[in-house]
Write a protein that holds these residues in place. Structure first.
Motif, PDB file in Angstrom:
ATOM      1  N   TYR A 103       0.840  -1.069  -0.201  1.00 37.74           N
ATOM      2  CA  TYR A 103      -0.111  -0.162  -0.016  1.00 37.74           C
ATOM      3  C   TYR A 103       0.645   1.255   0.214  1.00 37.74           C
ATOM      4  CZ  TYR A 103      -4.100  -2.518   1.408  1.00 37.74           C
ATOM      5  OH  TYR A 103      -5.381  -3.645   1.017  1.00 37.74           O
ATOM      6  N   VAL A 111      -6.872   5.078  -1.169  1.00 38.66           N
ATOM      7  CA  VAL A 111      -6.660   4.436   0.103  1.00 38.66           C
ATOM      8  C   VAL A 111      -7.487   3.518   0.471  1.00 38.66           C
ATOM      9  CG1 VAL A 111      -5.344   3.587   2.308  1.00 38.66           C
ATOM     10  CG2 VAL A 111      -4.049   5.606   0.191  1.00 38.66           C
ATOM     11  N   PRO A 112      -8.867   4.203   1.323  1.00 42.01           N
ATOM     12  CA  PRO A 112      -9.844   3.441   1.570  1.00 42.01           C
ATOM     13  C   PRO A 112     -10.599   2.084   0.256  1.00 42.01           C
ATOM     14  CG  PRO A 112      -9.915   4.892   2.455  1.00 42.01           C
ATOM     15  CD  PRO A 112      -8.564   5.135   1.115  1.00 42.01           C
ATOM     16  N   VAL A 113     -10.700   2.981  -0.794  1.00 43.01           N
ATOM     17  CA  VAL A 113     -10.945   1.656  -2.088  1.00 43.01           C
ATOM     18  C   VAL A 113     -10.246   0.847  -2.475  1.00 43.01           C
ATOM     19  CG1 VAL A 113     -11.814   2.316  -4.652  1.00 43.01           C
ATOM     20  CG2 VAL A 113     -12.433   4.130  -2.594  1.00 43.01           C
ATOM     21  N   GLN A 114      -8.886   1.543  -2.697  1.00 43.62           N
ATOM     22  CA  GLN A 114      -8.153   0.223  -2.926  1.00 43.62           C
ATOM     23  C   GLN A 114      -7.850  -1.042  -1.506  1.00 43.62           C
ATOM     24  OE1 GLN A 114      -3.263   1.195  -1.419  1.00 43.62           O
ATOM     25  NE2 GLN A 114      -2.777   0.692  -3.647  1.00 43.62           N
ATOM     26  N   VAL A 115      -8.417  -0.845  -0.333  1.00 42.11           N
ATOM     27  CA  VAL A 115      -8.371  -1.530   0.927  1.00 42.11           C
ATOM     28  C   VAL A 115      -9.388  -2.659   0.264  1.00 42.11           C
ATOM     29  CG1 VAL A 115      -8.728  -2.286   3.114  1.00 42.11           C
ATOM     30  CG2 VAL A 115      -6.800  -0.845   2.686  1.00 42.11           C
ATOM     31  N   LEU A 116     -10.639  -1.786  -0.607  1.00 42.09           N
ATOM     32  CA  LEU A 116     -11.989  -2.922  -0.098  1.00 42.09           C
ATOM     33  C   LEU A 116     -11.594  -3.394  -1.359  1.00 42.09           C
ATOM     34  CD1 LEU A 116     -14.584  -2.803  -0.042  1.00 42.09           C
ATOM     35  CD2 LEU A 116     -15.236  -1.340  -1.559  1.00 42.09           C
TER      36      LEU A 116
END
Length: 140
Positions: free
Chosen positions: A20, A64-69
């Protein structure tokens, strides 16, 4: 939740955190370099560093939150993921420019720079996300 299950989840997450970070750093450097080049290179390396600090905030808040999802169901170079990154990039650039300029009018939506920066930011983040994190499934 049992302690061993929780430690297993933490261990899995700690294995992915550097990826990340790499995705975020390379995305910031890429968009900053593009911004410096299209400002006719007047800023140079200092501009890349300064712009990187400005773009890391929207990336952290929106991408980053979308990437984690998305990393829960990884797909390399997925056009669906790219579409979501474009949507959140348009939103992030609008909010960020409104806050920085203290102008909450919709005038920013009529400029070419708004769309160029938004699409570039989404493209760079999607590319580096696919390179570093979306490894488990083939190209879709």
């Amino acid at each position: 939740m049992e302690l061993w299950k929780m430690s297993q989840k933490v261990s899995e997450l700690s294995d992915v955190i550097p990826y990340y970070f790499f995705s975020l750093v390379f995305s910031c450097l890429s968009i900053s370099t593009m911004l410096v080049i299209f400002s006719f290179g007047t800023w140079g390396v200092l501009g890349i560093i300064v712009f990187s600090f400005y773009v890391v905030i929207p990336y952290l808040l929106f991408a980053v939150p979308v990437q984690v999802l998305f990393n829960k169901h990884p797909k390399k170079f997925s056009l669906i993921y790219f579409g979501f990154y474009i949507f959140f990039s348009l939103l992030a650039v609008f909010i960020y420019s409104a806050v920085l300029n203290f102008d909450f009018s919709m005038d920013v939506l009529t400029t070419k720079n708004y769309y160029a920066i938004s699409l570039s930011a989404a493209l760079f983040f999607w590319f580096w996300d696919s390179v570093f994190l979306q490894k488990k499934s083939p190209v879709s």
